[in-house]
Scaffold this motif. Structure first.
Motif, PDB file in Angstrom:
ATOM      1  N   SER A  35      -6.611  -0.268   0.196  1.00 31.13           N
ATOM      2  CA  SER A  35      -6.449   1.350   0.279  1.00 31.13           C
ATOM      3  C   SER A  35      -6.121   1.916  -1.145  1.00 31.13           C
ATOM      4  O   SER A  35      -6.829   3.045  -1.402  1.00 31.13           O
ATOM      5  CB  SER A  35      -5.135   1.801   0.922  1.00 31.13           C
ATOM      6  OG  SER A  35      -4.052   1.020   0.353  1.00 31.13           O
ATOM      7  N   PRO A  88      -3.952  -3.911  -2.897  1.00 30.49           N
ATOM      8  CA  PRO A  88      -4.375  -3.463  -1.810  1.00 30.49           C
ATOM      9  C   PRO A  88      -5.594  -2.485  -1.588  1.00 30.49           C
ATOM     10  O   PRO A  88      -5.897  -1.767  -2.371  1.00 30.49           O
ATOM     11  CB  PRO A  88      -3.244  -2.455  -1.125  1.00 30.49           C
ATOM     12  CG  PRO A  88      -2.028  -2.973  -1.777  1.00 30.49           C
ATOM     13  CD  PRO A  88      -2.707  -3.359  -3.337  1.00 30.49           C
ATOM     14  N   PRO A 133       0.808  -1.311  -0.068  1.00 29.41           N
ATOM     15  CA  PRO A 133      -0.002  -0.056   0.072  1.00 29.41           C
ATOM     16  C   PRO A 133       0.814   1.060   0.118  1.00 29.41           C
ATOM     17  O   PRO A 133       1.843   1.194   0.626  1.00 29.41           O
ATOM     18  CB  PRO A 133      -0.924  -0.106   1.320  1.00 29.41           C
ATOM     19  CG  PRO A 133      -0.685  -1.498   1.721  1.00 29.41           C
ATOM     20  CD  PRO A 133       0.538  -2.191   1.195  1.00 29.41           C
TER      21      PRO A 133
END
Length: 79
Positions: A76, A74, A53
């Motif tokens: 995120s 990820p 991330p």
């Protein structure tokens, strides 16, 4: 060559453009941790491994196309 982990010490770095440079190896976690990155282009290299991330909430462009990364994106990045 490989992506030097020392780039991770450049905490004011906003642009990282190293596409088409025959880079290989993994993306060092120290680069993914840079807090001010806005644009990252590492496309068309031979980068391997999984994607960490990226810490920067300012990140707008992330081009990692045409590499050999594997694993999940990820969460995120999807927010």
């Amino acid at each position: 060559g490989t992506l030097p982990a020392v780039l991770g010490t450049l905490t004011s770095l906003r642009e990282l453009r190293m596409g088409k440079n025959k880079m290989h190896g993994t993306i060092p976690p120290s680069i993914a941790a840079l807090p001010n990155l806005v644009n990252v282009n590492l496309a068309e290299n031979r980068i391997t491994g999984t994607l960490h991330p990226f810490r920067s909430i300012k990140l707008r462009t992330l081009d990692l196309g045409s590499n050999d990364l594997h694993g999940s994106i990820p969460a995120s990045f999807l927010a």
